[in-house]
Scaffold this motif. Structure first.
Motif, PDB file in Angstrom:
ATOM      1  N   LYS A  87      -1.668   3.676  -3.669  1.00  0.00           N
ATOM      2  CA  LYS A  87      -3.215   4.440  -2.515  1.00  0.00           C
ATOM      3  C   LYS A  87      -3.285   4.832  -4.653  1.00  0.00           C
TER       4      LYS A  87
ATOM      5  N   LEU B 169       0.762  -1.240   0.089  1.00  0.00           N
ATOM      6  CA  LEU B 169      -0.029   0.001   0.298  1.00  0.00           C
ATOM      7  C   LEU B 169       0.749   1.092  -0.087  1.00  0.00           C
TER       8      LEU B 169
ATOM      9  N   PHE C 296      -7.096   5.396   5.272  1.00  0.00           N
ATOM     10  CA  PHE C 296      -7.313   4.947   3.969  1.00  0.00           C
ATOM     11  C   PHE C 296      -8.198   3.568   3.453  1.00  0.00           C
TER      12      PHE C 296
END
Length: 454
Positions: free
Chosen positions: A387, A382, A413
């Motif tokens: 992202k 990630l 997130f």
């Protein structure tokens, strides 16, 4: 002093507010300028190194610095300004006031200032220099130099050429001769007043004052005739860059102080590379980094990741590592990845070789496979690219299921983009239509996507 230092900071705006600014005063005398600046700019100047040949003056400088609790900031060294014991590429600024007039060789003095200044650093000094008025005779100028015991008597143009010859760029002379004439006129006014109205003491003292007055008058006349000039010179040290790989697009210089080591340039005779530029295919191992010259201070990689660089080796060698074009590279990778995800889900690759229009072209090819909106996309890692990819998927498929695995979870997130975390990579792969490994390639992640996962 304040004018020259302000000028210096104007040349180095990126260092003006730093708290580790280092400068050297070449021919510092009593150290008064360095002490003044260190006291006034206490929050920004971390070290002022004073180079001076007079041991008695240096003792006084140390004592004065101690009185003001500036001993940690003021470093006084017994040495000549044209041959110092200081390290190369060390100072943000080389600074001097009315000292180089005493140099046996100005070229040697300017070259030493160049050696000890950082790439991109500045050189600022004021000095009395030879006049260049065309009405002056060579004999008159030589007589002035001989009478005042000046060894290397150069005019402003010659000094600019000499500085450029040892490597300095943007060498500029600011003529302040008028200011010097005004200073002499004020001194003359004071001496004349004392002679006419004051008590001069003994007759010998009066004779000394009269001689001093006559000397000032001669100096004013010499300034007006252009026998000598006085002013400030300033210059910058170039940055030499080594493009170790061919950039994906033509390299465009954003600053004329950046010199490419591979270009044919006479200035490179006095330069050593300071910046090295690589891409993700150029593996910078510890051995490669250790072999870099000591002058290299910055390593730029044209990539979003740093997996190909031994960061510990860079840190040990004092080399700063930076990404270049990170946003652009991230955007390009995300667009490619998203395209392949959609093409793969739709089984579009099988149609690439089918001519259109023809009887063999399947008008319903897009019905094959699965739409992104009803697919499950699994992502390993990630980081920045992951992202960005998730954000792009959410723009066109807000209801698609996105699952991920990472060493650390990002709950904010996750919640923002409706992600599900799966702790085991095998479990992650068993639940998805598309598996996208986007973690850093390290010893810990090597073979992470194993035969079992596939």
């Amino acid at each position: 002093t304040d004018y020259m230092y302000k000028l210096s900071l104007g040349l180095l705006p990126h260092r003006a507010e730093s708290n580790d600014f280092r400068y050297v005063d070449l021919g510092s005398g009593t150290g008064a300028s360095a002490i003044h600046l260190a006291e006034k700019h206490n929050l920004t100047i971390s070290k002022a190194s004073c180079i001076n040949v007079c041991h008695e003056q240096n003792i006084n400088a140390n004592e004065r610095a101690a009185e003001l609790n500036l001993s940690e900031k003021i470093d006084v060294i017994d040495a000549s300004f044209d041959e110092t014991p200081l390290p190369s590429n060390h100072f943000d600024l080389a600074f001097s006031q009315d000292a180089f007039i005493h140099a046996i060789s100005k070229e040697k003095a300017y070259a030493e200032a160049y050696r000890i200044t950082k790439p991109g650093g500045a050189f600022v000094f004021c000095d009395l220099v030879c006049g260049n008025d065309p009405d002056l005779t060579v004999q008159e100028l030589a007589q002035f130099a001989e009478k005042n015991r000046i060894n290397d008597w150069l005019n402003p143009n010659q000094i600019v050429k000499t500085c450029s010859g040892v490597g300095w760029s943007d060498v500029t002379f600011i003529d302040l001769s008028t200011d010097l004439r005004i200073s002499f006129q004020l001194m003359l006014k004071k001496v004349t007043f004392v002679l006419e109205h004051g008590d001069t003491g003994t007759s010998s003292s009066r004779v000394l004052l009269m001689n001093y007055r006559d000397s000032i008058c001669r100096r004013i006349t010499q300034i007006e005739r252009g026998v000598f000039k006085w002013g400030v010179f300033h210059a910058r040290k170039p940055v030499c860059m080594d493009l170790a790989v061919k950039p994906p697009v033509p390299f465009v210089k954003t600053n004329h102080l950046i010199l490419d080591i591979h270009e044919k340039n006479d200035e490179l005779k006095v330069l050593e590379k300071n910046v090295v530029v690589v891409d993700i295919l150029k593996r910078m191992s510890k051995e490669t980094i250790d072999a870099l010259p000591s002058t290299v201070e910055l390593l730029i990689t044209m990539s979003a990741g740093l997996d190909h660089i031994d960061l510990d080796a860079c840190k040990a060698k004092g080399i700063v590592v930076k990404n270049s074009g990170r946003d652009a590279i991230t955007s390009h990778v995300v667009q490619y990845c998203l395209s392949f995800i959609i093409i793969g889900l739709r089984d579009a690759l099988n149609q690439l070789s089918v001519p259109f229009p023809s009887s063999g072209w399947n008008l319903n090819w897009n019905c094959e496979g699965k739409p992104l909106t009803s697919s499950t996309i699994a992502i390993i890692g990630l980081g920045l690219i992951s992202k960005s990819l998730i954000e792009e998927i959410r723009k066109i498929a807000p209801d698609a299921r996105i699952i991920y695995n990472s060493r650390t979870r990002d709950f904010d997130f996750e919640n923002k983009h409706n992600l599900d975390y799966v702790a085991n990579v095998v479990d992650l792969a068993s639940q998805c239509d598309v598996l996208v490994p986007m973690c850093a390639l390290t010893k810990q992640t090597e073979h992470l996507v194993s035969k079992e996962v596939i």
